[in-house]
Design an enzyme around this catalytic site. Structure first.
Site, short mmCIF file in Angstrom:
data_model
loop_
_atom_site.label_atom_id
_atom_site.label_comp_id
_atom_site.label_asym_id
_atom_site.label_seq_id
_atom_site.Cartn_x
_atom_site.Cartn_y
_atom_site.Cartn_z
N TYR A 1 0.85 -1.21 0.00
CA TYR A 1 0.00 0.00 0.00
C TYR A 1 0.88 1.25 0.00
CZ TYR A 1 -3.05 3.65 1.90
OH TYR A 1 -3.73 4.82 2.12
N LYS B 1 1.25 4.44 -2.83
CA LYS B 1 1.01 5.84 -2.51
C LYS B 1 2.26 6.70 -2.77
CE LYS B 1 -3.29 5.33 -1.46
NZ LYS B 1 -4.34 5.91 -2.31
#
Length: 278
Positions: A158, A162
């Site tokens: 994740y 980002k």
């Protein structure tokens, strides 16, 4: 004529909150995109000037068809919020006793990175076809995260997705500002959204660090205004320089996070060439 907004991941969380904030004014016609038909229709029905479209951001053709439908109906797109995203809850470091380890999957990369790139690519196309008078007031905002600014061992995949969005924002922002498009990355800490409603996260992050949703929507509103902004370090950024920015939101504050410092002339020369500077 009302300005036109298109929000992916618009049926819940930050996307829905921004849609609701815009719907409270008479100046926006808001289009929310999500994959869940029932949730999307319910969200749109609860707000004024909001229309729901079903599409999976991982499917370029579906997403492109929605952009085209909205543009053909309105003749313009003023704000695109590439907000759709997903967190992962799998232990990336889990050991496999024997044989070949299972496929870790790429769903989170497909949604968080490919979905945002598809959305941004389509935004660029339809911004260019919008009225000339909207130049300088067009906005593309991508939802990154505090996990895109700093390492996150809890969810490394994740976090890497980002980080990618911040790199993308800084890479395209200057070029698209020449076409009158502000591109910025929103980097909130922990906001109480459906992503947070998972035991793996509630056991790590204390509730007192949650960011009020109206702080997030307030920062988005400031970015859309095109006015000068002053962050909570006292850093002032002129309206015509609010592009290619990573905007970190923490508590009730926000901060402009600068790109890493360049330490020597050779790297400075290489970076100038990378950016097309002479």
């Amino acid at each position: 004529m009302a300005k036109v907004a298109l929000i992916t991941g618009g049926t819940s969380g930050i996307g829905l909150a921004v849609a609701e904030d815009l719907s409270h004014t008479d100046s926006w016609q808001v289009n929310i995109i999500g994959s869940n038909q029932e949730r999307g229709e319910e969200a749109a029905a609860s707000l004024s000037n909001v229309t729901f479209y079903q599409a999976d951001v991982r499917n370029y053709q579906q997403l492109a068809a929605v952009f085209d439908q909205i543009f053909n109906a309105t003749g313009r797109i003023d704000f695109v919020f590439a907000n759709a995203g997903r967190a992962d809850y799998v232990d990336f470091f889990a050991e496999c006793e024997t044989g070949i380890p299972p496929d870790p999957g790429s769903e989170i990369v497909d949604i968080n990175v490919n979905g945002a790139l598809y959305t941004s690519y389509l935004a660029m196309h339809y911004f260019r076809r919008s009225p000339e008078s909207t130049k300088g007031r067009r906005n593309l905002i991508l939802t990154s995260s505090i996990g895109g600014l700093y390492p996150c061992m809890l969810t490394p995949v994740y976090s890497s997705t980002k980080h990618a969005l911040i790199g993308y924002t800084r890479s395209v922002g200057e070029r698209l500002w020449e076409e009158g498009v502000r591109v910025n990355a929103l980097c909130p800490g922990v906001v109480e959204t459906p992503l947070f409603a998972v035991e793996a996260f509630t056991s790590v992050f204390p509730r007192e660090i949650l960011i009020p949703m109206d702080v997030v929507t307030g920062v988005v509103s400031q970015l859309l205004s095109g006015a000068d902004m002053v962050d909570d370090k006292g850093m002032r950024v002129a309206g015509d320089e609010i592009h290619s920015r990573a905007v970190h939101i923490s508590g009730t504050s926000f901060f402009f996070i600068e790109k890493p410092e360049i330490h020597d002339d050779q790297s400075r020369t290489i970076w100038a060439a990378m950016m097309g500077h002479k």
